[in-house]
Design a protein around this motif. Structure first.
Motif, PDB file in Angstrom:
ATOM      1  N   LYS A 114      96.558  76.708 -27.354  1.00 33.54           N
ATOM      2  CA  LYS A 114      95.131  76.235 -26.930  1.00 33.54           C
ATOM      3  C   LYS A 114      94.545  77.674 -26.741  1.00 33.54           C
ATOM      4  N   SER A 115      93.112  77.616 -27.100  1.00 29.72           N
ATOM      5  CA  SER A 115      92.539  79.076 -27.068  1.00 29.72           C
ATOM      6  C   SER A 115      90.992  78.823 -26.724  1.00 29.72           C
ATOM      7  N   ILE A 116      90.392  79.855 -25.649  1.00 30.74           N
ATOM      8  CA  ILE A 116      89.116  79.945 -25.430  1.00 30.74           C
ATOM      9  C   ILE A 116      88.594  81.162 -25.396  1.00 30.74           C
ATOM     10  N   PHE A 117      87.325  81.295 -25.950  1.00 30.99           N
ATOM     11  CA  PHE A 117      86.790  82.812 -25.781  1.00 30.99           C
ATOM     12  C   PHE A 117      85.356  82.813 -25.627  1.00 30.99           C
ATOM     13  N   ARG A 118      84.588  83.671 -25.239  1.00 31.83           N
ATOM     14  CA  ARG A 118      83.418  83.818 -24.813  1.00 31.83           C
ATOM     15  C   ARG A 118      82.471  83.659 -25.998  1.00 31.83           C
ATOM     16  N   ASP A 119      81.282  82.959 -25.683  1.00 32.39           N
ATOM     17  CA  ASP A 119      80.212  83.087 -26.816  1.00 32.39           C
ATOM     18  C   ASP A 119      79.371  84.478 -26.596  1.00 32.39           C
ATOM     19  N   GLN A 120      78.337  84.515 -27.473  1.00 31.12           N
ATOM     20  CA  GLN A 120      77.480  85.659 -27.343  1.00 31.12           C
ATOM     21  C   GLN A 120      76.850  86.000 -25.904  1.00 31.12           C
ATOM     22  N   LYS A 121      76.587  85.010 -25.056  1.00 35.11           N
ATOM     23  CA  LYS A 121      75.999  85.114 -23.664  1.00 35.11           C
ATOM     24  C   LYS A 121      77.060  85.286 -22.828  1.00 35.11           C
ATOM     25  N   GLY A 122      78.345  85.246 -23.023  1.00 35.86           N
ATOM     26  CA  GLY A 122      79.462  85.678 -22.074  1.00 35.86           C
ATOM     27  C   GLY A 122      79.875  84.456 -21.471  1.00 35.86           C
ATOM     28  N   ALA A 123      79.416  83.352 -21.693  1.00 36.42           N
ATOM     29  CA  ALA A 123      80.085  81.992 -21.239  1.00 36.42           C
ATOM     30  C   ALA A 123      81.435  81.526 -22.112  1.00 36.42           C
ATOM     31  N   TRP A 124      82.493  80.992 -21.428  1.00 35.80           N
ATOM     32  CA  TRP A 124      83.470  80.571 -22.148  1.00 35.80           C
ATOM     33  C   TRP A 124      83.236  79.229 -22.856  1.00 35.80           C
TER      34      TRP A 124
END
Length: 182
Positions: free
Chosen positions: A47-57
């Motif tokens: 399972k993976s989460i990463f931030r978008d360009q605005k910094g939100a997960w």
């Protein structure tokens, strides 16, 4: 070409060369060091989460991560893939251990690279494997830190973060939790 990438690629090449030139004593030591990754060898469902360009997960996504020995068990390669926004993304890393400097050199490759592969350097620290890479940014000197933790025969966790040494700030940008396929 950024100087840190050029140095990292050079260090990867030197690490590969040192593997080819090893004597019997170093081979024994190398087998012990390679075993740091033995619990990761195989297929992991993550399972993976990463931030978008605005910094939100972003939302949690599924990621498959395969690990294998390469070069007659003197190096390790991982490869993985995940789907995000309707696209399939691939990545791979090659790990070699420099027996002279006693550090892992890990170079990361992906089909959408816009420059030479980036290379992190490090090794075992307690029960974790920690790899680091410094680079200059518009916000000052930062250190990218990749940490493998909770490593067992059942799986492992991974976190990527950036630390701004000048401002003493730490910013996690990607987290992964993996279970090994039985």
């Amino acid at each position: 070409m950024r100087n840190s990438n050029r140095n990292g690629t050079l260090m990867l090449a030197l690490g590969l060369l040192s593997i080819c030139l090893l004597g019997q004593t170093e081979k024994t030591d190398l087998k012990k060091v390679i075993s740091e990754y033995e619990n990761m060898i195989g297929t992991c469902h993550c399972k993976s989460i990463f931030r978008d360009q605005k910094g939100a997960w972003n939302d949690t996504i599924n990621l498959t991560w395969n690990w294998k020995y390469i070069m007659d068990q003197k190096g390790i390669q991982d490869e993985g893939w995940y789907f995000s926004n309707g696209r399939k993304y691939h990545f791979t890393s090659i790990r070699v251990f420099d027996t002279i400097n006693k550090q892992w050199y890990v170079s990361y490759f992906t089909p959408n690279l816009s420059s030479v592969p980036e290379t992190w350097v490090g090794g075992k620290q307690g029960n974790e494997i920690v790899l680091k890479k410094e680079e200059a940014t518009e916000n000052g000197l930062v250190e990218s830190i990749l940490t493998f933790s909770n490593i067992s025969k059942k799986g492992f966790d991974w976190e990527g973060k950036v630390m701004n040494k000048e401002k003493e700030m730490v910013y996690p940008f990607w987290k992964i939790w993996c279970l090994k396929e039985e």
